[in-house]
Design a protein around this motif. Structure first.
Motif, mmCIF file in Angstrom:
data_model
loop_
_atom_site.group_PDB
_atom_site.id
_atom_site.type_symbol
_atom_site.label_atom_id
_atom_site.label_comp_id
_atom_site.label_asym_id
_atom_site.label_seq_id
_atom_site.Cartn_x
_atom_site.Cartn_y
_atom_site.Cartn_z
ATOM 1 N N GLU A 117 37.973 4.561 -0.292
ATOM 2 C CA GLU A 117 37.300 3.880 0.815
ATOM 3 C C GLU A 117 35.954 3.317 0.353
ATOM 4 N N ASP A 119 33.140 2.737 1.955
ATOM 5 C CA ASP A 119 31.981 3.513 2.425
ATOM 6 C C ASP A 119 31.791 4.777 1.600
ATOM 7 N N LEU A 123 28.653 5.909 -0.746
ATOM 8 C CA LEU A 123 28.023 7.203 -0.488
ATOM 9 C C LEU A 123 27.961 8.057 -1.751
ATOM 10 N N TYR A 169 21.805 6.982 8.383
ATOM 11 C CA TYR A 169 22.359 6.291 7.219
ATOM 12 C C TYR A 169 22.331 4.784 7.463
ATOM 13 N N ALA A 171 23.779 1.002 6.054
ATOM 14 C CA ALA A 171 24.882 0.409 5.305
ATOM 15 C C ALA A 171 24.861 -1.106 5.466
ATOM 16 N N GLY A 176 30.425 0.444 8.924
ATOM 17 C CA GLY A 176 30.255 1.346 7.787
ATOM 18 C C GLY A 176 29.170 2.372 8.015
ATOM 19 N N ALA A 177 28.058 1.973 8.661
ATOM 20 C CA ALA A 177 26.973 2.915 8.935
ATOM 21 C C ALA A 177 27.429 4.005 9.907
ATOM 22 N N HIS A 179 30.558 4.943 10.617
ATOM 23 C CA HIS A 179 31.616 5.760 10.018
ATOM 24 C C HIS A 179 31.040 6.756 9.022
ATOM 25 N N THR A 180 30.025 6.349 8.266
ATOM 26 C CA THR A 180 29.447 7.240 7.257
ATOM 27 C C THR A 180 28.698 8.394 7.895
#
Length: 412
Positions: A117, A119, A123, A169, A171, A176-177, A179-180
Motif C-alpha cells: 500500500e 500509504d 509511513l 499525520y 500526507a 491517505g492522511a 487512513h494512516t
C-alpha cells in the motif's frame, strides 16, 4: 573665510548616487513586458510547487477503555476495586518503545499483508527517519504538570495514567492522511495487546507449574496429618473401650494449668476432636486435588496460547485466536463436571473482557479527521507567489538596465 566649492567630478558622482524616481518608473514601464511575463511564470511555478508539495493533515484521539493491562487471575476471586483507567507510565514507556520501532511496524504490516500500500510505504520512511513517530503518536494524560502542582498531594498514584493517544499525520492527499491515522491507532493498540500477552504467557506456564507443585506438597502434608489422626483415633478408641466411664472423667489430657486448678479433656472428647481434624485434612486434600485439576487445565490452555503468540506478530489475531484454543482444549472434557466447568467459565469471561476492553472500548472518540483543506491556504500561497514573482521581475529589469549601461565600461 574660505568657501567650499564642488568640482565637476564630485557633482557627477553625486548625481549618479541620487535615486531618480522618474527614471526608475521609466525603466519599469519600458520593461513592463519582461516584468509581467516573469511574474506570471514565477507565480505559476510557485503555485505549482505549493500544490504539489502541500500536505493534508489528519488528527485522531484514541481513548483507552479501561485499566490496561487487563488483570487475568488464575482462579475466581472476590471482586476487587477497579484500578485507575489507562496505562501506567512505566508500562506505557515499554509499549511505546516497541511500537516506535521500524522492526515492529514491519512485522505488523507483514502479518496484515499491507506492504504494497502506498500509504504504508510512505509511513515506513517515517519510521526509518531520525525523528521517527515520536511527534506523530503522543500520550494524553488526565492532567498536565501544572495541574499536578495545583493538586499537590491530592493526586493519588496511578491517577495520571496515559488515558489516550493523540495521533497526527500529514500526507499528500486527504484520504491517505485519514487512513494512516486510523492505521497507526490500530497498530499501537495491536502492539500493546501483543506485548501484554507475550509478557503474561512468558511466565504463566512456569507460575502454574509452581502452584501445582505446591499443591502436591499440601496433599502430602495433609495425608501425613490424616494418618496421624487415624492412628491417634485407634488408640483413643481402645482407651474408651477399656475405660467406659472415661467420658465423665476430666483426667486424660492436659488442657491448661494455673496456680489454682488444671483442666483436662476426656478420651471421648479427644476422639471426637481427632475425627474432626481428620475431616479437615480430608477436605484440604480434596480442595488441593480440585485445584490441581483446574491448574492443569489452565496450564494446557496457556501452553497452547504461548504457541499462538510464537507463531503470530499481531496482538489482535492472538486475542481472536484464544477462543478457538479454548474450544479445542475442552472438546474432550466433561463440562458437566463443575470443577472443569468453572475453569471453562473463567477463561470465557476473561477472553470476553479482554476483547471488550482492547477491541471495543479502546477506540477513536474523535477522528481520524478528514482534512478538507490543505495545510497551506491557496489564497495565501497565491499572494506570496505574486509578490515573489513581482520582486524578482523588478530586480531582473533593473539588472538588465545596469548591464546595458555598464557593459561597455566593463569591456573597456
Amino acid at each position: 573665510m574660505e568657501k567650499y566649492s564642488v568640482t565637476e567630478e564630485e557633482a557627477s558622482v553625486h548625481d549618479e548616487n541620487e535615486f531618480d524616481v522618474t527614471e526608475f518608473i521609466g525603466v519599469l514601464w519600458r520593461s513592463r513586458a519582461l516584468i509581467v511575463g516573469s511574474t506570471v511564470i514565477i507565480t505559476a511555478l510557485c503555485m505549482s510547487g505549493a500544490i504539489f508539495f502541500d500536505k493534508y493533515k489528519s488528527d485522531g484521539f484514541l481513548q483507552f477503555g479501561g485499566a490496561i493491562p487487563e488483570r487475568v487471575p488464575l482462579k475466581t476471586k472476590d471482586p476487587e476495586p477497579d484500578p485507575a483507567p489507562g496505562i501506567m507510565l512505566s508500562d506505557y514507556k515499554r509499549y511505546s518503545a516497541a511500537f516506535s520501532t521500524s522492526e515492529r511496524f514491519s512485522e505488523y504490516i507483514k502479518q496484515k499483508k499491507l506492504e504494497a500500500e502506498p500509504d504504508v510505504i510512505a509511513l515506513r520512511k517515517v519510521f526509518a527517519s531520525r525523528n521517527g513517530i515520536g511527534k506523530i503518536i503522543e500520550p494524553v494524560y488526565p492532567f498536565t504538570k501544572l495541574d499536578a502542582k495545583e493538586l499537590l498531594n491530592n493526586a493519588k498514584e496511578g491517577d495520571n495514567n496515559v488515558i489516550a493517544l493523540q495521533i497526527s499525520y500529514t500526507a499528500d492527499n486527504a484520504d491517505g492522511a485519514q487512513h494512516t491515522v486510523a492505521l497507526l491507532g490500530k497498530y499501537a493498540v495491536d502492539t500493546i495487546i501483543y506485548m501484554i500477552y507475550s509478557d503474561m504467557l512468558r511466565f504463566k506456564s512456569a507460575e502454574l507449574a509452581t502452584k501445582i507443585t505446591k499443591l502436591d506438597n499440601t496433599i502430602i502434608e495433609n495425608k501425613e496429618k490424616l494418618a496421624l489422626f487415624r492412628r491417634k483415633g485407634v488408640n483413643l478408641k481402645k482407651i474408651v473401650a477399656r475405660y467406659p466411664d472415661s467420658s465423665s472423667q476430666a483426667s486424660r489430657q492436659l488442657v491448661s494449668v494455673t496456680e489454682e486448678t488444671a483442666r483436662y479433656l476426656s478420651p471421648a472428647t479427644q476422639l471426637m476432636t481427632s475425627e474432626v481434624e481428620s475431616d479437615e485434612a480430608n477436605e484440604a486434600i480434596y480442595k488441593a486435588k480440585r485445584e490441581q485439576i483446574q491448574y492443569g487445565i489452565l496450564s494446557e490452555y496457556y501452553d497452547h496460547a504461548k504457541m499462538l503468540v510464537d507463531s503470530n506478530k499481531s496482538g489482535e489475531m492472538i486475542l481472536q485466536g484464544l477462543e478457538p484454543i479454548k474450544q479445542s482444549i475442552f472438546k474432550d472434557k466433561d463440562l458437566k463436571d463443575e470443577t472443569i466447568k468453572q475453569v471453562y467459565n473463567l477463561i470465557t469471561i476473561e477472553n470476553e473482557k479482554a476483547i471488550n476492553l482492547y477491541l471495543n472500548k479502546t477506540r477513536f472518540i474523535a477522528g481520524p479527521s478528514y482534512p478538507e483543506h490543505r495545510s497551506t491556504r491557496l489564497s495565501i500561497a497565491l499572494g506570496v507567489s505574486l509578490l515573489a514573482g513581482l520582486f524578482f521581475s523588478i530586480g531582473l529589469a533593473l539588472g538588465r538596465k545596469w548591464w546595458r549601461d555598464n557593459s561597455l565600461k566593463l569591456q573597456g
